[in-house]
Design a protein around this motif. Structure first.
Motif, PDB file in Angstrom:
ATOM      1  N   LYS A 192     -33.982  71.426  -7.339  1.00  0.00           N
ATOM      2  CA  LYS A 192     -35.348  71.866  -7.628  1.00  0.00           C
ATOM      3  C   LYS A 192     -35.926  72.661  -6.462  1.00  0.00           C
ATOM      4  N   ASP A 195     -34.011  76.070  -6.261  1.00  0.00           N
ATOM      5  CA  ASP A 195     -33.895  76.801  -7.518  1.00  0.00           C
ATOM      6  C   ASP A 195     -32.435  76.968  -7.938  1.00  0.00           C
ATOM      7  N   PHE A 197     -29.026  75.526 -10.420  1.00  0.00           N
ATOM      8  CA  PHE A 197     -28.563  74.762 -11.576  1.00  0.00           C
ATOM      9  C   PHE A 197     -27.781  73.544 -11.094  1.00  0.00           C
ATOM     10  N   ARG A 226     -32.769  72.910 -15.683  1.00  0.00           N
ATOM     11  CA  ARG A 226     -31.714  73.422 -14.796  1.00  0.00           C
ATOM     12  C   ARG A 226     -30.433  72.581 -14.855  1.00  0.00           C
ATOM     13  N   ASN A 251     -32.223  74.166 -21.446  1.00  0.00           N
ATOM     14  CA  ASN A 251     -32.557  75.553 -21.144  1.00  0.00           C
ATOM     15  C   ASN A 251     -32.071  76.426 -22.310  1.00  0.00           C
TER      16      ASN A 251
END
Length: 397
Positions: A192, A195, A197, A226, A251
């Motif tokens: 997080k 940023d 996955f 993510r 997602n």
């Protein structure tokens, strides 16, 4: 003729690399206990075979590129048991977990981008990353600490502006580690913050043998956009040859984009999808019996390893593998020697040298992966053979 740099740099499978030595040993009449590859001997649930046998359409037609609706529905129902709630446009059926991983890497990274993976890791991660043009950045974990993750600072220092994801299997192949809730939450927080996955390969989810529980990335609400779940029927249902896997993610944009890869290969095999649909309808009793069987096998192998002087390993908590550090210099030489020069009453064992599970050069040279996929009696004999072999081996440390 010119061959691509992509194929030249593609690593060979460490599990299959030494197969010619095993073939030669068998031709000499030796019995080999195969502990080198994760091919379960547990019977595939009969309802898979029955579903395929009962197929009576006159034309074996293409199925949907996304996957057959009834299989997608069955997978969605399965995940609800684990408090994970996917919609139909959040699931893609793939040709095994392998295609799921390859499509995912191709979708989230460009050439020369990077992914972080705790090592030792499933070696095909390296191959799939190579095919996608992505560089693997390893985080080294140690046998002495049960292959658990290092401190946050060690992980974060690996992150660059080219890092796109953290990939890991949990429970782990090849280590048998089950990451703690604290470790999962740590990686979730890192993803997080930076940023990234999270590619969560959870194909061994059912195979957990400790009472400390299991935490899935799919249950962490604030990073659900993510998280990319990789799944497969291969090990869960002892159906490796069916080649049915899945990608699941909340997602929706990612899933819609990966669908283009699925369309390019048209569809997954129709009959295997029909059979796989029925696999997801097996009773919980099936899993209870299988897990109890693997727990007993784990105990046999771990006890056997603990009784051999000089071996370092922690008790594996999941999957059906363990990596053991042996009192030798070169595990690959030892594994070859087991097949070419050693036998005990015309019996020997085949292990997998662990260096192929590392991205860091010269790592795992004295380690082997053991897959405890044989019955208890065979595993007891295999551990006895290993003890005698190590006593006999001329190149001990």
């Amino acid at each position: 003729m010119h061959l691509s740099e992509r194929i030249i740099s593609m690593p060979s499978s460490p599990m299959r690399k030494l197969a010619p030595f095993a073939d030669a040993a068998k031709q000499q009449g030796k019995k080999i206990y195969h502990l080198n590859i994760g091919q379960p001997d547990i019977a595939t649930p009969e309802n898979f075979m029955l579903a395929v046998k009962n197929f009576n359409e006159k034309v074996l037609a293409y199925s949907s590129s996304q996957g057959m609706p009834q299989l997608i529905d069955a997978i969605i129902k399965y995940y609800k048991k684990y408090d994970m709630h996917f919609e139909k446009d959040e699931v893609l059926i793939t040709n095994g977990g392998s295609e799921a991983l390859l499509f995912t890497l191709q979708a989230i990274g460009d050439y020369n981008d990077e992914i972080i993976i705790p090592e030792p890791f499933y070696p095909n991660y390296n191959g799939f990353a190579n095919m996608a043009g992505i560089k693997v950045i390893p985080i080294t974990t140690k046998a002495e600490f049960g292959f658990h993750l290092p401190e946050r600072e060690v992980i974060e220092q690996k992150i660059t502006n080219k890092t796109r994801a953290i990939l890991l299997s949990n429970p782990g192949n090849p280590t048998g580690v089950v990451y703690t809730k604290e470790e999962i939450m740590l990686l979730a927080d890192i993803a997080k913050k930076h940023d990234l996955f999270i590619i969560a390969d959870e194909v061994y989810r059912e195979f957990v043998y400790s009472d400390s529980g299991y935490t899935s990335f799919g249950n962490i609400k604030d990073i659900e956009d993510r998280v990319i779940m990789i799944d497969s029927v291969s090990k869960r249902f002892s159906a490796c040859g069916a080649r049915i896997g899945a990608i699941l993610s909340k997602n929706k944009e990612l899933i819609a984009q990966i669908l283009k890869f699925c369309q390019s290969r048209l569809c997954c095999p129709t009959l295997e999808q029909i059979g796989a649909t029925e696999l997801f309808n097996v009773s919980d009793k099936y899993f209870e019996e299988v897990i109890n069987e693997y727990r007993k096998r784990r105990d046999v192998v771990y006890k056997g390893l603990q009784e051999i002087p000089g071996i370092i390993c922690q008790e594996p908590k999941g999957a059906f593998y363990v990596i053991a550090k042996l009192p030798i210099e070169d595990a690959e030489d030892f594994v070859k020697w087991l097949l070419t020069d050693f036998h005990l009453d015309n019996e020997t064992i085949m292990l997998t040298p662990a260096k192929g599970f590392y991205a860091t050069p010269n790592s795992g040279l004295d380690e082997v992966r053991i897959a405890y996929i044989l019955n208890e009696d065979d595993l007891k004999q295999a551990m006895h053979i290993l003890k005698v072999a190590l006593d006999t081996y001329p190149k001990k440390k």
